[in-house]
Design an enzyme around this catalytic site. Sequence first.
Site, PDB file in Angstrom:
ATOM      1  N   ARG A 104      19.713 -29.813 -37.482  1.00  0.00           N
ATOM      2  CA  ARG A 104      18.584 -30.439 -36.819  1.00  0.00           C
ATOM      3  C   ARG A 104      18.924 -30.696 -35.359  1.00  0.00           C
ATOM      4  O   ARG A 104      20.092 -30.722 -34.968  1.00  0.00           O
ATOM      5  CB  ARG A 104      18.171 -31.726 -37.528  1.00  0.00           C
ATOM      6  CG  ARG A 104      19.231 -32.806 -37.580  1.00  0.00           C
ATOM      7  CD  ARG A 104      18.822 -33.938 -38.521  1.00  0.00           C
ATOM      8  NE  ARG A 104      17.744 -34.731 -37.975  1.00  0.00           N
ATOM      9  CZ  ARG A 104      16.577 -34.942 -38.592  1.00  0.00           C
ATOM     10  NH1 ARG A 104      16.328 -34.406 -39.750  1.00  0.00           N
ATOM     11  NH2 ARG A 104      15.662 -35.685 -38.037  1.00  0.00           N
ATOM     12  N   GLU A 109       5.502 -33.870 -43.260  1.00  0.00           N
ATOM     13  CA  GLU A 109       4.866 -34.907 -44.053  1.00  0.00           C
ATOM     14  C   GLU A 109       3.957 -35.669 -43.090  1.00  0.00           C
ATOM     15  O   GLU A 109       4.405 -36.089 -42.020  1.00  0.00           O
ATOM     16  CB  GLU A 109       5.934 -35.852 -44.629  1.00  0.00           C
ATOM     17  CG  GLU A 109       5.322 -36.857 -45.568  1.00  0.00           C
ATOM     18  CD  GLU A 109       6.332 -37.837 -46.160  1.00  0.00           C
ATOM     19  OE1 GLU A 109       7.545 -37.641 -45.986  1.00  0.00           O
ATOM     20  OE2 GLU A 109       5.871 -38.803 -46.790  1.00  0.00           O
ATOM     21  N   LYS A 143      11.084 -40.627 -37.272  1.00  0.00           N
ATOM     22  CA  LYS A 143       9.734 -41.193 -37.222  1.00  0.00           C
ATOM     23  C   LYS A 143       9.771 -42.700 -37.400  1.00  0.00           C
ATOM     24  O   LYS A 143       9.001 -43.419 -36.774  1.00  0.00           O
ATOM     25  CB  LYS A 143       8.883 -40.574 -38.331  1.00  0.00           C
ATOM     26  CG  LYS A 143       8.355 -39.201 -37.983  1.00  0.00           C
ATOM     27  CD  LYS A 143       7.480 -38.695 -39.113  1.00  0.00           C
ATOM     28  CE  LYS A 143       7.848 -37.283 -39.491  1.00  0.00           C
ATOM     29  NZ  LYS A 143       7.501 -36.912 -40.840  1.00  0.00           N
TER      30      LYS A 143
HETATM   31  P1  ATP Z   1      11.894 -37.726 -39.536  1.00  0.00           P
HETATM   32  O1  ATP Z   1      13.317 -37.829 -39.979  1.00  0.00           O
HETATM   33  O2  ATP Z   1      11.709 -37.858 -38.070  1.00  0.00           O
HETATM   34  O3  ATP Z   1      10.950 -38.600 -40.303  1.00  0.00           O
HETATM   35  P2  ATP Z   1      11.346 -35.619 -41.248  1.00  0.00           P
HETATM   36  O4  ATP Z   1      12.340 -34.567 -41.464  1.00  0.00           O
HETATM   37  O5  ATP Z   1      11.283 -36.608 -42.303  1.00  0.00           O
HETATM   38  O6  ATP Z   1      11.520 -36.253 -39.825  1.00  0.00           O
HETATM   39  P3  ATP Z   1       9.134 -33.971 -41.858  1.00  0.00           P
HETATM   40  O7  ATP Z   1       7.702 -34.193 -41.573  1.00  0.00           O
HETATM   41  O8  ATP Z   1       9.575 -33.968 -43.265  1.00  0.00           O
HETATM   42  O9  ATP Z   1       9.908 -35.053 -41.035  1.00  0.00           O
HETATM   43  O10 ATP Z   1       9.663 -32.680 -41.126  1.00  0.00           O
HETATM   44  C1  ATP Z   1       9.008 -31.436 -41.130  1.00  0.00           C
HETATM   45  C2  ATP Z   1      10.015 -30.379 -40.813  1.00  0.00           C
HETATM   46  O11 ATP Z   1      10.610 -30.618 -39.547  1.00  0.00           O
HETATM   47  C3  ATP Z   1      11.140 -30.363 -41.819  1.00  0.00           C
HETATM   48  O12 ATP Z   1      11.364 -29.016 -42.205  1.00  0.00           O
HETATM   49  C4  ATP Z   1      12.303 -30.922 -41.092  1.00  0.00           C
HETATM   50  O13 ATP Z   1      13.501 -30.351 -41.539  1.00  0.00           O
HETATM   51  C5  ATP Z   1      12.005 -30.542 -39.636  1.00  0.00           C
HETATM   52  N1  ATP Z   1      12.648 -31.465 -38.716  1.00  0.00           N
HETATM   53  C6  ATP Z   1      12.507 -32.805 -38.666  1.00  0.00           C
HETATM   54  N2  ATP Z   1      13.292 -33.339 -37.721  1.00  0.00           N
HETATM   55  C7  ATP Z   1      13.942 -32.306 -37.130  1.00  0.00           C
HETATM   56  C8  ATP Z   1      14.910 -32.194 -36.088  1.00  0.00           C
HETATM   57  N3  ATP Z   1      15.369 -33.262 -35.438  1.00  0.00           N
HETATM   58  N4  ATP Z   1      15.360 -30.959 -35.754  1.00  0.00           N
HETATM   59  C9  ATP Z   1      14.897 -29.875 -36.389  1.00  0.00           C
HETATM   60  N5  ATP Z   1      13.998 -29.904 -37.382  1.00  0.00           N
HETATM   61  C10 ATP Z   1      13.527 -31.100 -37.768  1.00  0.00           C
HETATM   62 MG    MG Z   2      11.163 -35.475 -44.252  1.00  0.00          MG
END
Ligand code: ATP
Ligand code: MG
Length: 588
Positions: free
Chosen positions: A287, A45, A297
Site C-alpha cells: 500500500r 467500501e 479513513k
Molecule cells: P482505509 O484503511 O483507509 O479505510 P481501506 O483499505 O479499508 O482503506 P477500502 O475501501 O477497503 O479501504 O479500499 C479499497 C481498495 O483500495 C482496496 O483494494 C485497498 O487495498 C486499496 N487501498 C486502500 N488504501 C490503500 C493505500 N494506502 N495504498 C494502496 N491501496 C490502498
Molecule cells: Mg478495507
Amino acid sequence: MSNDKNSAAPVPASNFLRNIVEADLAAGTHQRDGLPPVITRFPPEPNGYLHIGHAKSICVNFGIARDYQGRCHLRFDDTNPTKEEQEYVDTIIDSVQWLGFSWTQPGDQGDQEYLHYASDYFDQLYAMAEYLITAGYAYVDSQSPEEMAANRGNFGAVGKNSPFRNRPREESLQMFRDMKAGKYKDGEHILRAKISEDAMASPNMNMRDPAIYRIRHAHHHRTGDAWCIYPMYDYTHPISDALENISHSICTLEFQDHRPFYDWLLETLSAGGFFKQPVPKQYEFARLNLTYVVTSKRKLRQLVDEKIVTGWDDPRMPTIVGLRRRGYTPEAIQLFCERIGVSKSDGWIDYGVLEGAVREDLDPKAPRGIAVLRPLKLIIDNFDASASVECSSPVHPHHPELGNRTFPITREVWIEEEDFMEVPSKGFFRLYPPQGEQPGSKVRLKYGYVVECTGFDKDANGKVVAVHCNYFPDSKSGTDGANNYKVKGNIHWVSVAAALQAEVRLYDRLFTEAQPDAGGKDFMAALNPNALETVTAYLEPGMKDAVADQRFQFERHGYFVADRIDSQPGKPVFNRIVTLKDSWGSAK
Ligand code: ATP
Ligand code: MG
C-alpha cells in the site's frame, strides 16, 4: 463517459503485476468465451472518502485493464450496513471519474456499465452459503462472541473446536434459514466455514473457521430492511470477484493472509458449479504510505469530526476531493502513481514526489500571473499621479501563441514586503534606500520600469509602511531604452489603483512529522499549526476573470487555483497548490 477516457495516462513502466498479467496473456490463462482476458476491479467500501492511497489502487487496477485491452469494474463492497452511506457511494463514483477512469465499455448492445455492488449478490451469496452448509463446509455456531474469541486461540496457540462444530447439517441449515427470517437477535448465532477437520489448528488465523455470515438487524443503504443477516467481507469478496469473472484480483499486502481462504472458497464453490472457470486469482502489492500524510479513513474522519479541517474536501486533506480542491490535477495524480511504481514490500514515499508531479504537470500549462501576497506600498514619486501606462507580459513564457496579458502601472504599486530592506543584508539586490553616501538600489519592476529607491515611511511603531522611489521613463521593458539599464534586482508588483484584492490561502503540510502515525503514534500530536495561512493579497487585475478550478503560476510564488467552492464571479479566492520549489524544511 467513453472508454477512451482511460487512455490519457503516461506510458506505464513494467512492474511485477504487469509481468504476471503478461505471462497470463501469453499462456492464455484467462481465455474465456466472450470475455476479455484481463478483468480487474477496484472494490472500495463506501464508508468514507477516497484518499491518495486509493488513487494508487485505482491507477493500478484501471491502468492494467486499459493497457491490456481488458476492463476494470468499480465495485462497492457494501456488506457492512451500519457504516455505509449513499453519500460515500456518490463521492467515490465522482472521484474515480475525476481521476480519469471509466467503467463503461462498448458492448454488443451499446455501452455497458461495469458498476457493481456486492449487495446485488446477496441472493447468490446466500444460496452459496446454503450450499456450503449442505456440503458440510459450514455450520451455525452458537457460542457467545467472547467464547468464540477465546476458542480461536492466537498465533502461539491453536484454537479449540466449537462445541457446535459438528451440529448436523440439517440443523445448521434450518437455523441459518431462521437467522435470515429474523428469528434471532444480533450476535446470537453466526455462520462459520469449516475448511478442514483440523482447521482450528491452522497457523493462519484466517483459516480457523472464519465467520461468513452474521446477524445484523440494520438498515442497508441499498437493500433497505430486506436482510437481517449480512455476509462477511472475506466471504463476499472472492465470490463477487468470481461472479464478475475477474481475472486478476489485485489488493494490498494485508490481504496476503486472506488468500488461502479466497482460494479455498472459490475452489469449494466451483465444485458446486457456481462459477465460470478459471476462477480469479488474488495478487497483493504494497500500500502507499506517503510522508506527512495519514491515509486511514478512520483517522481522516477524526480530522473532520474534530473540526481540525473544514471537511473531507479541505485542501489540506489527502482525500481525492481535498487534492482536487487544492488544485491537483488528475494528470498529476496519475503521474505520481506511475512514478512511485508498484512493489511487494512496504515503504514510505516522500510527499515531495507528489508535489513534484503537480509542478511538472502544471509548469507547461498554467498561465502566469502576478500576485503580491504580503503587500507593501511603493510610491513612484516622479510618476504623474493621474497617469496609467500599460505593461504587458506573455501569458506563458513558452507558449507565445497564447498571447500577452496587460496590466497598468501607476504612481503607487504593491510590492512584496520582503523585497525591501531598510539596511540590506549581503547579497540583497532588491529595494533598499540610500546608505550614507551610497545611493539607493536600482531594480526593475518586472515588465515595467527601472526605479531607484529614495526612502521610506514608518508609522509610530517603527513599521515600514511605504517605500519611495523614482523611475526612469526611458527604461520600460520592451523598449530600446530598457537595455541601457543593468540592474541586479527584478521584482514583481501590481498597481494599487488597478489591483484585484483577493483572499489567498497558503496551504502547507498538515503534519510536521514525516510519519505522523507510524508505530501507533498519536498523529493528532503532530498536527502542523501553520498548515493554513490566509492572506489578503493583491493580484493583477485580469485575475478577476479567473473561474473556479482555473490554475495559474503566480510568479515567484508557486501554483495556485481558484477555489471551486468559495470563488464567486469577479471575486476568486485562491488556494496555493504548491510552491515553485521544494522549500520544506528550509526557512520560508
Ligand atoms: P482505509 O484503511 O483507509 O479505510 P481501506 O483499505 O479499508 O482503506 P477500502 O475501501 O477497503 O479501504 O479500499 C479499497 C481498495 O483500495 C482496496 O483494494 C485497498 O487495498 C486499496 N487501498 C486502500 N488504501 C490503500 C493505500 N494506502 N495504498 C494502496 N491501496 C490502498
Ligand atoms: Mg478495507
